[in-house]
Write an enzyme that holds these catalytic residues in place. Structure first.
Site, short mmCIF file in Angstrom:
data_model
loop_
_atom_site.label_atom_id
_atom_site.label_comp_id
_atom_site.label_asym_id
_atom_site.label_seq_id
_atom_site.Cartn_x
_atom_site.Cartn_y
_atom_site.Cartn_z
N CYS A 57 0.86 -1.17 0.00
CA CYS A 57 0.00 0.00 0.00
C CYS A 57 0.90 1.23 0.00
O CYS A 57 2.10 1.12 -0.27
CB CYS A 57 -0.95 -0.02 1.20
N THR A 58 0.38 2.39 0.32
CA THR A 58 1.17 3.61 0.22
C THR A 58 2.29 3.65 1.25
O THR A 58 3.46 3.81 0.91
CB THR A 58 0.28 4.85 0.39
#
Length: 261
Positions: free
Chosen positions: A183-184
């Site tokens: 994810c980020t």
């Protein structure tokens, strides 16, 4: 000249003094002229904060003096302008909403793989045991559209609360492979990895520090496009440079976007 230091950080740890901690963090960030968003919940802290380097580093040093946050790691990037309009410190039920109360990362982290190791695996096409590798993007569909790892699985979820059902619908895609969730900044893929272990998927790892840490340590190898970052910069390239200056329309609409990492 890029004079604004941006940090993204989270830690799953038990917090039972949310109200008092919120007021302390409000006071500290105000005194240091910082802006951004900090979320506090019984399960931990999640934040994105920006300001002058000295102020940000002073804030981190003070935060890490609390034993609960001593091991908090921050991803760093720089910008020419302040990407936030204000400083928000909020109390929430979860620091990243999954609506799955059995997930308690503070009781133990999911196994992880660091960026250099993942790059090596992607270079060779398998993990160190020779097992095929699959990358699972746990972000929302609109984020994925800005960029992702080559060949990553994307279940086109609209929000993270849809991930548990998406996993149950598509779990056959993961069978017999080493799964790396990403994810980020690491928070969503950590919860996702724990859920996958609970659902009986044995070989699951999270990308430690998410895409931002990967960019910081190995650049853009095997990644295509940019990374959406939920603040006024909108996206970062693999060299951690912002595409936009000022506050994006999406960030203006929802200041909480900054911590949906």
């Amino acid at each position: 000249m890029q004079e604004i230091l941006n940090i993204a950080a989270y830690r799953f740890v038990a917090i039972d003094d949310g109200e008092a901690l919120r007021e302390a963090l409000r006071s500290r960030t105000h005194a240091l002229a910082l802006k951004g968003t900090i979320l506090l919940a019984p399960e931990g802290i999640n934040m994105f904060v920006a300001g002058a380097e000295a102020g940000v580093r002073t804030f981190l040093q003070a935060l890490r003096a609390d034993p609960r946050f001593a091991e908090l790691e921050a991803k760093e990037s720089w910008s020419a302008t302040q990407p936030f309009r204000r400083m928000l410190v909020k109390l929430k039920r979860e620091i990243i909403r999954m609506d799955h109360p059995a997930i308690q990362p503070s009781t133990g982290r999911a196994p992880s793989v660091d960026a250099p190791t993942l790059k090596r695996w992607l270079d060779q096409g398998h993990d160190d045991a020779g097992k095929p590798l699959v990358l699972l993007d746990t972000r929302n569909a609109f984020e994925v559209d800005h960029g992702s790892f080559e060949g990553a699985i994307d279940w086109r979820i609209r929000k993270f609360t849809e991930f548990p059902q998406a996993l149950r619908t598509h779990r056959d895609q993961l069978a017999g492979k080493t799964v790396v969730s990403f994810c980020t900044g690491g928070i969503r893929c950590e919860k996702a990895a724990i859920l996958m272990h609970e659902e009986g998927i044995a070989d699951v790892l999270q990308l430690d520090g998410g895409i931002l840490k990967y960019f910081e340590e190995v650049g853009g190898a095997h990644y295509r496009g940019e990374c959406f970052v939920f603040d006024g910069r909108e996206t970062l390239s693999p060299d951690l440079q912002p595409r936009a200056n000022g506050i994006s329309a999406r960030a203006q609409e929802d200041p909480d976007l900054a911590i949906k990492r």
